[in-house]
Design a protein around this motif. Structure first.
Motif, PDB file in Angstrom:
ATOM      1  N   VAL A 159       1.024  -1.413   0.072  1.00 36.74           N
ATOM      2  CA  VAL A 159       0.147   0.117  -0.051  1.00 36.74           C
ATOM      3  C   VAL A 159       0.868   1.004   0.139  1.00 36.74           C
ATOM      4  N   ILE A 160       0.481   1.998  -0.903  1.00 29.26           N
ATOM      5  CA  ILE A 160       1.681   3.590  -1.079  1.00 29.26           C
ATOM      6  C   ILE A 160       0.549   5.121  -0.791  1.00 29.26           C
ATOM      7  N   ALA A 161       1.058   4.853   0.693  1.00 31.77           N
ATOM      8  CA  ALA A 161       0.587   6.117   1.318  1.00 31.77           C
ATOM      9  C   ALA A 161       1.025   7.473   1.408  1.00 31.77           C
ATOM     10  N   THR A 162       2.101   7.703   0.572  1.00 30.51           N
ATOM     11  CA  THR A 162       3.589   8.848   0.691  1.00 30.51           C
ATOM     12  C   THR A 162       2.629   9.691   0.377  1.00 30.51           C
ATOM     13  N   GLY A 163       1.544  10.144   0.589  1.00 28.24           N
ATOM     14  CA  GLY A 163       1.258  11.775   0.350  1.00 28.24           C
ATOM     15  C   GLY A 163       1.640  13.140  -0.611  1.00 28.24           C
ATOM     16  N   SER A 164       1.686  14.180  -0.602  1.00 30.30           N
ATOM     17  CA  SER A 164       2.171  14.690  -1.440  1.00 30.30           C
ATOM     18  C   SER A 164       3.141  15.441  -0.862  1.00 30.30           C
ATOM     19  N   VAL A 165       3.609  16.503  -1.638  1.00 28.63           N
ATOM     20  CA  VAL A 165       4.195  17.880  -1.090  1.00 28.63           C
ATOM     21  C   VAL A 165       4.356  18.429  -2.727  1.00 28.63           C
ATOM     22  N   TYR A 166       4.867  20.370  -1.784  1.00 31.85           N
ATOM     23  CA  TYR A 166       4.322  21.480  -2.826  1.00 31.85           C
ATOM     24  C   TYR A 166       5.381  21.401  -4.493  1.00 31.85           C
ATOM     25  N   SER A 167       4.041  21.856  -5.003  1.00 36.57           N
ATOM     26  CA  SER A 167       5.262  22.235  -6.247  1.00 36.57           C
ATOM     27  C   SER A 167       5.534  23.200  -6.638  1.00 36.57           C
ATOM     28  N   TYR A 168       6.801  23.992  -6.851  1.00 41.19           N
ATOM     29  CA  TYR A 168       6.451  25.499  -6.849  1.00 41.19           C
ATOM     30  C   TYR A 168       7.251  25.683  -9.113  1.00 41.19           C
ATOM     31  N   PHE A 169       6.040  24.335  -9.132  1.00 38.45           N
ATOM     32  CA  PHE A 169       6.074  24.745 -10.687  1.00 38.45           C
ATOM     33  C   PHE A 169       7.421  24.957 -11.819  1.00 38.45           C
ATOM     34  N   GLY A 170       8.229  24.141 -11.683  1.00 39.23           N
ATOM     35  CA  GLY A 170       8.844  24.042 -11.803  1.00 39.23           C
ATOM     36  C   GLY A 170      10.545  25.163 -10.984  1.00 39.23           C
ATOM     37  N   HIS A 171      10.230  26.373  -9.798  1.00 33.34           N
ATOM     38  CA  HIS A 171      10.504  26.739  -9.851  1.00 33.34           C
ATOM     39  C   HIS A 171      11.840  26.606  -7.954  1.00 33.34           C
ATOM     40  N   GLU A 172      11.112  25.180  -8.063  1.00 33.53           N
ATOM     41  CA  GLU A 172      11.892  24.756  -6.624  1.00 33.53           C
ATOM     42  C   GLU A 172      13.287  24.807  -5.963  1.00 33.53           C
ATOM     43  N   ALA A 173      13.899  25.039  -7.293  1.00 31.53           N
ATOM     44  CA  ALA A 173      15.978  25.360  -6.441  1.00 31.53           C
ATOM     45  C   ALA A 173      15.649  26.512  -6.279  1.00 31.53           C
ATOM     46  N   GLU A 174      14.848  28.023  -7.539  1.00 30.36           N
ATOM     47  CA  GLU A 174      14.883  29.617  -6.586  1.00 30.36           C
ATOM     48  C   GLU A 174      13.916  29.923  -5.750  1.00 30.36           C
ATOM     49  N   TRP A 175      13.025  28.912  -5.405  1.00 29.72           N
ATOM     50  CA  TRP A 175      12.193  29.794  -4.738  1.00 29.72           C
ATOM     51  C   TRP A 175      12.099  29.143  -3.450  1.00 29.72           C
ATOM     52  N   GLU A 176      11.527  27.776  -3.431  1.00 24.03           N
ATOM     53  CA  GLU A 176      11.899  27.199  -2.352  1.00 24.03           C
ATOM     54  C   GLU A 176      12.334  27.219  -0.623  1.00 24.03           C
ATOM     55  N   ARG A 177      13.452  28.353  -0.910  1.00 23.33           N
ATOM     56  CA  ARG A 177      14.165  28.250  -0.022  1.00 23.33           C
ATOM     57  C   ARG A 177      14.232  29.363   0.576  1.00 23.33           C
ATOM     58  N   HIS A 178      13.329  30.499   0.345  1.00 22.41           N
ATOM     59  CA  HIS A 178      12.981  32.051   0.243  1.00 22.41           C
ATOM     60  C   HIS A 178      11.629  31.333   0.797  1.00 22.41           C
TER      61      HIS A 178
END
Length: 426
Positions: free
Chosen positions: A106-125
């Motif tokens: 059973v896979i029940a690992t949920g979700s993470v936020y999507s930064y629409f391709g800008h994870e590297a630049e936006w997530e830390r801020h």
């Protein structure tokens, strides 16, 4: 199936609402269950924003997985990182090199936020609100900004420090913006000498024409009015173009800000890649009516990880109640199947209402044909969320704290528990 006298082995990856519900439904079944999670605790994510705004502490909304499941002697808990699944050999691969064989997965690992391709630049801020670490980081940034503003002599910098931008007008963004506004207006207003926290600027930025787009129009309009009454500036039809260390760019205009929070979109965990299947929209795993993964015997997915269809043919939303109902259904179905061979039946979602809190005495509740807003919806929201907490101790603790907060306007979890950045140290 397991051989000899061994009982069938069920491995559940993820101890969120769906994974825990599935495990608990298998607690009395003649099977061996292993629950695997990266953390040793179950987190009640719907209240994580209250940790981020100093209303609750992490321990109020998290409980050790072993404690939750300790009475079920057939369930083992493994704190580990999953790196893949050998579907041919029926085994889950772990980061430490171990393999967990399964008869049902059973896979029940949920979700993470999507930064629409800008994870590297936006997530830390602009961190999102998915983990305790996220919430503590946001809380520290928020409170540090007020502390820095108290000793700042530059008017423009002081204004930036007192500006919070919440990106995304869904329930998380609405709840976060309303809670920050109340923290500044009520809790912090009497604690500072040189600044006036009630003048703090809170912006809620939403790219769509209105906030709470999954709710009926009248409830979305009510939520926007309630936020504006609390001093939140709601910007709809506004696309975020850049997120930088000192603010965001919206519609070509720079908005200086010290605290930024992301709540604009989610994507599923990488479980589809583990299984070698083509992901559906949002990275989800397409499943059959019984929550099984097509072409992979004995493999199931549920919650935010799965794209399951409702009675109307549309994908079910990523809500806690969906995951919990799916877990209960699948756990009971697997217990019957492994004991007597009866197949797992199709899942039917029973909508118990969708809700979002705007702030003190203000919330919306959508039951489909019936709708509530205002104080009654706020009270119902509180009752539902307290009831969904994992045990009586948590329910009592959170209820007492909410009651005290409602009477006094105070928040007791206002601790800054990380060192400030080097540039901010004296």
């Amino acid at each position: 199936m397991a051989e000899g006298n061994d009982r069938p082995r069920v491995v559940i990856v993820g101890a969120g609402f769906g994974g825990l519900a599935c495990a608990q439904a298998l607690g009395a079944a003649p099977v061996r269950v292993t629950v695997v999670d990266r953390h040793n605790y179950h987190l009640f994510q719907p209240l994580l924003y209250q940790v981020a705004t100093a209303a609750l502490s992490p321990a109020d909304i998290a409980e050790p997985i072993r404690r939750i499941l300790h009475r079920h002697r057939n369930i083992d808990v493994r704190m580990a990182e999953v790196t893949g699944v050998d579907t041919a050999g029926r085994a889950v691969r772990l980061a430490d090199g171990a393999r967990l064989p399964y008869d049902r997965l059973v896979i029940a690992t949920g979700s993470v936020y999507s930064y629409f391709g800008h994870e590297a630049e936006w997530e830390r801020h602009a961190p999102g609100l998915k983990t305790i670490e996220n919430a503590r980081e946001i809380r520290a940034r928020l409170l540090q900004a007020f502390e820095a503003a108290e000793v700042c002599d530059d008017a423009a910098e002081r204004d930036r420090l007192l500006t919070t931008v919440v990106i995304g007008g869904g329930p998380t963004g609405v709840e976060m913006a309303g809670s920050v506004a109340e923290l500044a207006r009520y809790t912090l207003s009497r604690d500072f000498r040189r600044i006036d926290p009630t003048k703090a600027r809170i912006l809620l930025v939403e790219a769509a024409p209105r906030i709470l787009g999954t709710f009926p129009d009248d409830l979305g309009a009510y939520a926007e009015r309630a936020l504006r009454d609390k001093g939140v500036q709601v910007m709809t039809g506004a696309m975020v173009e850049r997120i930088e260390a000192d603010g965001v760019v919206v519609g070509g205009r720079k908005i200086p800000a010290a605290t930024m929070v992301w709540g604009a979109g989610v994507k599923a965990s990488p479980a589809a890649r583990w299984l070698g299947v083509e992901p559906a929209k949002g990275g989800r795993i397409a499943v059959e009516a019984d929550l099984s993964v097509p072409g992979l015997p004995g493999v199931y997915a549920l919650g935010d990880t799965a794209q399951a269809l409702g009675a109307d043919g549309a994908p079910l939303p990523g809500l806690a109640q969906v995951a919990k109902q799916q877990g209960e259904h699948l756990g009971a179905g697997l217990a019957r199947e492994l004991a007597g061979g009866a197949p797992v039946g199709p899942f039917r979602f029973r909508n118990r209402g969708n809700t979002a809190i705007v702030g003190r005495n203000a919330a919306v509740f959508d039951f489909g044909r019936r709708r509530l807003k205002g104080r009654l919806a706020w009270l119902l929201w509180a009752i539902v969320h307290v009831w969904l907490l994992v045990n009586f101790e948590k329910r009592l603790m959170v209820t007492v704290q909410w009651l005290w907060r409602w009477l006094t306007y105070q928040r007791g979890a206002r601790l800054i528990t990380r060192e400030p950045p080097d540039a901010e140290r004296p």
